[in-house]
Design an enzyme around this catalytic site. Structure first.
Site, PDB file in Angstrom:
ATOM      1  N   TYR A   1     -16.087  -6.301   2.470  1.00 39.12           N
ATOM      2  CA  TYR A   1     -14.700  -6.087   2.879  1.00 39.12           C
ATOM      3  C   TYR A   1     -13.771  -7.038   2.139  1.00 39.12           C
ATOM      4  CZ  TYR A   1     -10.603  -5.736   5.951  1.00 39.12           C
ATOM      5  OH  TYR A   1      -9.340  -5.566   6.448  1.00 39.12           O
ATOM      6  N   ALA A   2     -14.143  -8.314   2.079  1.00 35.51           N
ATOM      7  CA  ALA A   2     -13.316  -9.299   1.384  1.00 35.51           C
ATOM      8  C   ALA A   2     -13.193  -8.945  -0.099  1.00 35.51           C
ATOM      9  CB  ALA A   2     -13.908 -10.695   1.552  1.00 35.51           C
TER      10      ALA A   2
ATOM     11  N   GLY B   1      14.801  10.541  16.642  1.00 36.51           N
ATOM     12  CA  GLY B   1      15.775  11.124  15.733  1.00 36.51           C
ATOM     13  C   GLY B   1      15.376  11.121  14.278  1.00 36.51           C
TER      14      GLY B   1
END
Length: 248
Positions: A156-157, A55
């Site tokens: 990444y860190a 919905g």
């Protein structure tokens, strides 16, 4: 509580993992969700279909956040067409792991192009619209390793730590315009990105989690809903750690 009816939310990385869970959760609270994806159109469409079947309202927007100018243009167009942009969830991210001495320069650059510059490009476009409305929510997806570090994840860190500084700076810059900027730092969460980790690495992570289990994308999505809501109107410049106690 946490009613997001008629709010327009743009979620990058919305085709899978935490981004998909966030899109579904926002849609379930009444938001109109724009699902940003780079290439996985079928997966993104499945998320949109799920929101609509329940919905809610959802649409797709193809955007590779590493392409900064195109990303800003896409978000600006969405905000103009829909008449507003209330919430940005910068969830798109990549990880290319490897010990520093084996990490290619191109891989390092790619991680920062997506995880940092891409997130900043999204925020820049969103904030322009939010400033005119004098309200808005910007939510960055960081990581526990942005605070603790991790072997084999220097780039990444670093990229996830950068987002913590970005969120604090933008929070100070735009608080006077009614815009809140926060970061979420998930711990070890079961996603496609962590599924490929070696079993011994997973076991080591689990042993460091006081709650004794990995997180789920839905755990993180609940935090996104909170920070997107009016109930978090007085929360800005913060890092919300959702990590089972892995880092305190």
């Amino acid at each position: 509580m946490f009613d997001l009816t008629d709010k327009v939310c743009f979620v990058t990385g919305g085709s899978r993992g935490i981004g998909a869970a966030a899109a579904l959760a926002l849609g379930s609270r009444g938001a109109q969700v724009v699902i940003g994806y780079a290439s996985a159109e079928d997966a993104a469409r499945s998320v949109a279909d799920a929101i609509q079947s329940a919905g809610g309202r959802a649409e797709l927007c193809r955007v590779d956040v590493a392409e900064g100018a195109a990303t800003e243009a896409a978000i600006t167009e969405v905000a103009k067409r829909l008449g507003r942009l209330d919430v940005l969830v910068a969830s798109a991210g990549i990880s290319i792991d490897g010990l520093l001495l084996r990490l290619k320069e191109d891989d390092f650059d790619r991680i920062f192009a997506v995880n940092v510059k891409g997130a900043v490009a999204c925020a820049r476009a969103a904030i322009k619209t939010m400033m005119r409305a004098r309200t808005g929510r910007v939510i960055f997806l960081s990581s526990v390793v942005g605070e603790t570090g991790n072997v084999g994840q220097t780039a990444y860190a670093a990229s996830k730590a950068a987002l913590l500084g970005v969120s604090k700076s933008l929070a100070r810059e735009y608080a006077s315009r009614g815009i809140t900027v926060n970061a979420i730092a998930p711990g070890f969460v079961e996603t496609d990105m962590t599924h490929t980790l070696p079993d011994e690495a997973k076991a080591a992570m689990l042993s460091s989690i006081p709650l004794g289990r990995p997180g789920t994308a839905q755990d993180i999505a609940a935090a996104v809903v909170y920070l997107a809501s009016d109930e978090a109107a007085y929360v800005t410049g913060q890092t919300l750690r959702v990590n089972g106690g892995m880092y305190m």
